[in-house]
Design a protein around this motif. Structure first.
Motif, PDB file in Angstrom:
ATOM      1  N   LEU A 142      22.724  34.553  39.319  1.00 37.05           N
ATOM      2  CA  LEU A 142      22.928  36.004  39.352  1.00 37.05           C
ATOM      3  C   LEU A 142      23.704  36.453  40.587  1.00 37.05           C
ATOM      4  O   LEU A 142      24.716  37.172  40.454  1.00 37.05           O
ATOM      5  CB  LEU A 142      21.575  36.723  39.256  1.00 37.05           C
ATOM      6  N   PRO A 143      23.317  36.104  41.814  1.00 40.14           N
ATOM      7  CA  PRO A 143      24.151  36.506  42.964  1.00 40.14           C
ATOM      8  C   PRO A 143      25.531  35.860  42.936  1.00 40.14           C
ATOM      9  O   PRO A 143      26.504  36.445  43.447  1.00 40.14           O
ATOM     10  CB  PRO A 143      23.334  36.059  44.178  1.00 40.14           C
ATOM     11  N   LEU A 144      25.655  34.671  42.352  1.00 35.93           N
ATOM     12  CA  LEU A 144      26.979  34.037  42.261  1.00 35.93           C
ATOM     13  C   LEU A 144      27.910  34.811  41.339  1.00 35.93           C
ATOM     14  O   LEU A 144      29.108  34.967  41.635  1.00 35.93           O
ATOM     15  CB  LEU A 144      26.816  32.602  41.768  1.00 35.93           C
ATOM     16  N   VAL A 145      27.396  35.325  40.224  1.00 36.95           N
ATOM     17  CA  VAL A 145      28.215  36.128  39.319  1.00 36.95           C
ATOM     18  C   VAL A 145      28.680  37.410  40.018  1.00 36.95           C
ATOM     19  O   VAL A 145      29.834  37.844  39.855  1.00 36.95           O
ATOM     20  CB  VAL A 145      27.430  36.441  38.029  1.00 36.95           C
ATOM     21  N   ALA A 146      27.793  38.034  40.788  1.00 39.04           N
ATOM     22  CA  ALA A 146      28.194  39.216  41.556  1.00 39.04           C
ATOM     23  C   ALA A 146      29.296  38.873  42.562  1.00 39.04           C
ATOM     24  O   ALA A 146      30.256  39.636  42.749  1.00 39.04           O
ATOM     25  CB  ALA A 146      26.985  39.811  42.265  1.00 39.04           C
ATOM     26  N   LEU A 147      29.183  37.734  43.215  1.00 37.19           N
ATOM     27  CA  LEU A 147      30.210  37.295  44.164  1.00 37.19           C
ATOM     28  C   LEU A 147      31.548  37.083  43.460  1.00 37.19           C
ATOM     29  O   LEU A 147      32.608  37.476  43.980  1.00 37.19           O
ATOM     30  CB  LEU A 147      29.748  36.006  44.845  1.00 37.19           C
ATOM     31  N   GLN A 148      31.531  36.486  42.294  1.00 38.90           N
ATOM     32  CA  GLN A 148      32.772  36.243  41.567  1.00 38.90           C
ATOM     33  C   GLN A 148      33.413  37.538  41.078  1.00 38.90           C
ATOM     34  O   GLN A 148      34.649  37.681  41.083  1.00 38.90           O
ATOM     35  CB  GLN A 148      32.490  35.300  40.392  1.00 38.90           C
ATOM     36  N   GLY A 149      32.606  38.505  40.659  1.00 40.04           N
ATOM     37  CA  GLY A 149      33.161  39.788  40.243  1.00 40.04           C
ATOM     38  C   GLY A 149      33.825  40.532  41.394  1.00 40.04           C
ATOM     39  O   GLY A 149      34.914  41.105  41.237  1.00 40.04           O
ATOM     40  N   LEU A 150      33.196  40.539  42.560  1.00 46.53           N
ATOM     41  CA  LEU A 150      33.800  41.185  43.726  1.00 46.53           C
ATOM     42  C   LEU A 150      35.078  40.483  44.154  1.00 46.53           C
ATOM     43  O   LEU A 150      36.045  41.128  44.592  1.00 46.53           O
ATOM     44  CB  LEU A 150      32.792  41.205  44.882  1.00 46.53           C
ATOM     45  N   THR A 151      35.120  39.179  44.030  1.00 44.87           N
ATOM     46  CA  THR A 151      36.317  38.428  44.401  1.00 44.87           C
ATOM     47  C   THR A 151      37.479  38.747  43.475  1.00 44.87           C
ATOM     48  O   THR A 151      38.612  38.975  43.931  1.00 44.87           O
ATOM     49  CB  THR A 151      36.023  36.919  44.368  1.00 44.87           C
ATOM     50  N   ALA A 152      37.218  38.760  42.170  1.00 42.73           N
ATOM     51  CA  ALA A 152      38.298  39.031  41.205  1.00 42.73           C
ATOM     52  C   ALA A 152      38.868  40.430  41.371  1.00 42.73           C
ATOM     53  O   ALA A 152      40.089  40.630  41.360  1.00 42.73           O
ATOM     54  CB  ALA A 152      37.782  38.829  39.783  1.00 42.73           C
ATOM     55  N   ALA A 153      38.014  41.425  41.549  1.00 43.70           N
ATOM     56  CA  ALA A 153      38.495  42.800  41.685  1.00 43.70           C
ATOM     57  C   ALA A 153      39.137  43.041  43.037  1.00 43.70           C
ATOM     58  O   ALA A 153      40.175  43.708  43.144  1.00 43.70           O
ATOM     59  CB  ALA A 153      37.340  43.776  41.471  1.00 43.70           C
ATOM     60  N   GLY A 154      38.543  42.510  44.093  1.00 42.91           N
ATOM     61  CA  GLY A 154      39.062  42.766  45.434  1.00 42.91           C
ATOM     62  C   GLY A 154      40.400  42.109  45.708  1.00 42.91           C
ATOM     63  O   GLY A 154      41.219  42.654  46.447  1.00 42.91           O
TER      64      GLY A 154
ATOM     65  N   GLN B  12      43.557  43.380  32.918  1.00 45.39           N
ATOM     66  CA  GLN B  12      43.679  42.086  32.257  1.00 45.39           C
ATOM     67  C   GLN B  12      43.553  40.943  33.253  1.00 45.39           C
ATOM     68  O   GLN B  12      42.867  39.954  32.989  1.00 45.39           O
ATOM     69  CB  GLN B  12      45.019  42.008  31.526  1.00 45.39           C
ATOM     70  N   GLY B  13      44.195  41.078  34.422  1.00 41.81           N
ATOM     71  CA  GLY B  13      44.110  40.030  35.428  1.00 41.81           C
ATOM     72  C   GLY B  13      42.709  39.875  35.989  1.00 41.81           C
ATOM     73  O   GLY B  13      42.216  38.747  36.179  1.00 41.81           O
ATOM     74  N   ILE B  14      42.047  41.001  36.248  1.00 46.24           N
ATOM     75  CA  ILE B  14      40.676  40.951  36.772  1.00 46.24           C
ATOM     76  C   ILE B  14      39.742  40.336  35.739  1.00 46.24           C
ATOM     77  O   ILE B  14      38.901  39.476  36.062  1.00 46.24           O
ATOM     78  CB  ILE B  14      40.212  42.360  37.171  1.00 46.24           C
ATOM     79  N   ALA B  15      39.891  40.766  34.495  1.00 54.21           N
ATOM     80  CA  ALA B  15      39.027  40.219  33.440  1.00 54.21           C
ATOM     81  C   ALA B  15      39.273  38.724  33.247  1.00 54.21           C
ATOM     82  O   ALA B  15      38.325  37.951  33.048  1.00 54.21           O
ATOM     83  CB  ALA B  15      39.273  40.974  32.137  1.00 54.21           C
ATOM     84  N   LEU B  16      40.538  38.307  33.331  1.00 51.99           N
ATOM     85  CA  LEU B  16      40.843  36.885  33.154  1.00 51.99           C
ATOM     86  C   LEU B  16      40.266  36.054  34.287  1.00 51.99           C
ATOM     87  O   LEU B  16      39.668  34.980  34.055  1.00 51.99           O
ATOM     88  CB  LEU B  16      42.354  36.689  33.065  1.00 51.99           C
ATOM     89  N   ALA B  17      40.410  36.530  35.528  1.00 48.67           N
ATOM     90  CA  ALA B  17      39.868  35.781  36.671  1.00 48.67           C
ATOM     91  C   ALA B  17      38.339  35.721  36.618  1.00 48.67           C
ATOM     92  O   ALA B  17      37.738  34.662  36.867  1.00 48.67           O
ATOM     93  CB  ALA B  17      40.336  36.426  37.975  1.00 48.67           C
ATOM     94  N   PHE B  18      37.713  36.844  36.297  1.00 51.02           N
ATOM     95  CA  PHE B  18      36.257  36.865  36.230  1.00 51.02           C
ATOM     96  C   PHE B  18      35.746  35.962  35.104  1.00 51.02           C
ATOM     97  O   PHE B  18      34.727  35.269  35.254  1.00 51.02           O
ATOM     98  CB  PHE B  18      35.776  38.296  36.035  1.00 51.02           C
ATOM     99  N   LEU B  19      36.460  35.960  33.979  1.00 52.82           N
ATOM    100  CA  LEU B  19      36.071  35.079  32.877  1.00 52.82           C
ATOM    101  C   LEU B  19      36.206  33.614  33.269  1.00 52.82           C
ATOM    102  O   LEU B  19      35.383  32.771  32.862  1.00 52.82           O
ATOM    103  CB  LEU B  19      36.926  35.385  31.652  1.00 52.82           C
ATOM    104  N   GLY B  20      37.217  33.300  34.076  1.00 59.59           N
ATOM    105  CA  GLY B  20      37.338  31.930  34.569  1.00 59.59           C
ATOM    106  C   GLY B  20      36.146  31.508  35.413  1.00 59.59           C
ATOM    107  O   GLY B  20      35.667  30.362  35.314  1.00 59.59           O
TER     108      GLY B  20
END
Length: 383
Positions: free
Chosen positions: A178-190, A202-210
């Motif tokens: 759970l905290p790792l998913v939050a970290l990945q979401g902040l990384t993709a958007a930031g 599209q880019g944020i969604a693609l990176a977060f999905l990766g």
């Protein structure tokens, strides 16, 4: 039969004029009972006047003298009457040329003060001719570095997220998820906002999905196969990023810039999954060291002093966490390495006067994301 017999004893004269038997249609009227007759010699004058009225005439300015007299059309049985002569144009005295007042003197330019006024640490660019320049432009003009550190609030959020990672690692891989998913979401958007690309859904969604796919691959393959799972996901997502940009209708330069940002964001988000593939003790020690580093860096200290204090805090936090987890002195080396990675992440999130959104996303996530490879590699080597 002669012409005299045919017309009642009078010789036929084609130019004969008899007003009693002549009826004409002249003017804009529906009265047909009586119309004044027009002589043949006047018909040519009326036709010429009508043609002249229909054709466009250039504008004639008024003159003071009129050498010719204009006559009105002759009514039946009355002599011609001239039009009244118009009086010469005489402009009134009220519209006479008045002296033009002298223009007001231009205000003296205001010299910019050497010290910047009190206000926000960063501002929006100047677009409407405003004399105020941005802080980044002022910093470059004055020879200063256009760097703004995220500050204490993003550092506190980073510390909270790091402690959640450490606690989740102690509980197990699903507690860390759970905290790792939050970290990945902040990384993709930031990362996209840090590069000036927003919105980039599209880019944020693609990176977060990766990142999510990398997490699923790690959970399915196990910690011992973490490297193939991460590298395989990263290769597939680089290819997907390329396909996404090839479908774009933007300019070639913009597409190349978007491709680089998308690949970098996807790579960072996938590499953050290294926390899930590392040893739990290494994740605990590294996360605590990152929390200590960012909090020490946010203190109001001079630059070199702040750097030394941050590294010392990272090493000390690594020793303390290593003692609790059984790593011993190896925790100091792991803490120092993760502290260096955290400072690199902070520097990246501080470049070129970033916005508050960048500080609250990339400034929070990049220190922990940049420390993930060190936690994975050193954790496998030291534990």
């Amino acid at each position: 039969m002669s012409n005299e017999q045919q017309y009642g004893g009078q010789p036929y004269d084609p130019n004969a004029y008899d007003p009693s038997v002549t009826q004409t249609w002249e003017g804009q009227t529906w009265d047909t009972t009586y119309q004044p007759a027009v002589r043949p010699e006047d018909a040519y004058g009326y036709q010429a006047a009508a043609q002249q009225a229909q054709s466009p005439q250039p504008y004639a300015y008024p003159q003071e003298a009129y050498p010719q007299q204009a006559y009105a059309p002759e009514a039946y049985g009355q002599p011609r009457q001239p039009y009244a002569q118009p009086e010469p144009y005489d402009p009134p005295q009220a519209y006479a040329a008045a002296p033009v007042p002298a223009p007001a003197p231009a205000p003296a330019p205001v010299e910019a003060s050497a010290e910047a006024p009190d206000g926000p640490a960063y501002s929006s660019p100047t677009t409407s001719g405003n004399a105020r320049i941005t802080d980044a432009q002022r910093a470059r003009a004055e020879g200063r570095s256009p760097i703004i550190e995220p500050g204490m609030q993003p550092a506190a959020l980073t510390a909270v997220l790091a402690l959640l990672l450490a606690g989740g690692a102690a509980l197990g891989p699903y507690g860390l998820l759970l905290p790792l998913v939050a970290l990945q979401g902040l990384t993709a958007a930031g990362w996209f906002r840090l590069n000036g690309m927003w919105p980039a859904r599209q880019g944020i969604a693609l990176a977060f999905l990766g990142g999510l796919v990398a997490d699923a691959a790690l959970l399915a393959a196990g910690r011992e196969h973490a490297a193939p799972a991460i590298l395989g996901t990263l290769g597939v997502w680089v290819l997907l990023s390329l396909v996404l940009q090839l479908r774009s209708h933007a300019d070639p330069d913009e597409r190349m810039y978007g491709l680089m940002a998308t690949v970098a964001s996807a790579a960072l988000t996938v590499l953050a999954a290294g926390h899930l593939g590392a040893e739990p003790d290494a994740v605990v020690a590294g996360s605590v060291a990152v929390a200590a580093t960012v909090l020490a860096r946010a203190l109001p200290l001079p630059g070199p002093v702040s750097l030394v204090v941050s590294l010392l805090a990272a090493a000390g936090a690594g020793i303390a966490a290593g003692t609790l987890t059984g790593m011993g002195a190896a925790g100091a080396l792991l803490g120092l390495a993760t502290g260096v990675c955290a400072l690199v992440g902070l520097r990246t999130a501080s470049y070129d006067y970033p916005s508050r959104f960048v500080h609250m996303t990339a400034g929070v996530a990049l220190p922990l994301t940049a420390a993930a490879p060190a936690v994975y590699l050193l954790g496998r080597a030291l534990v």
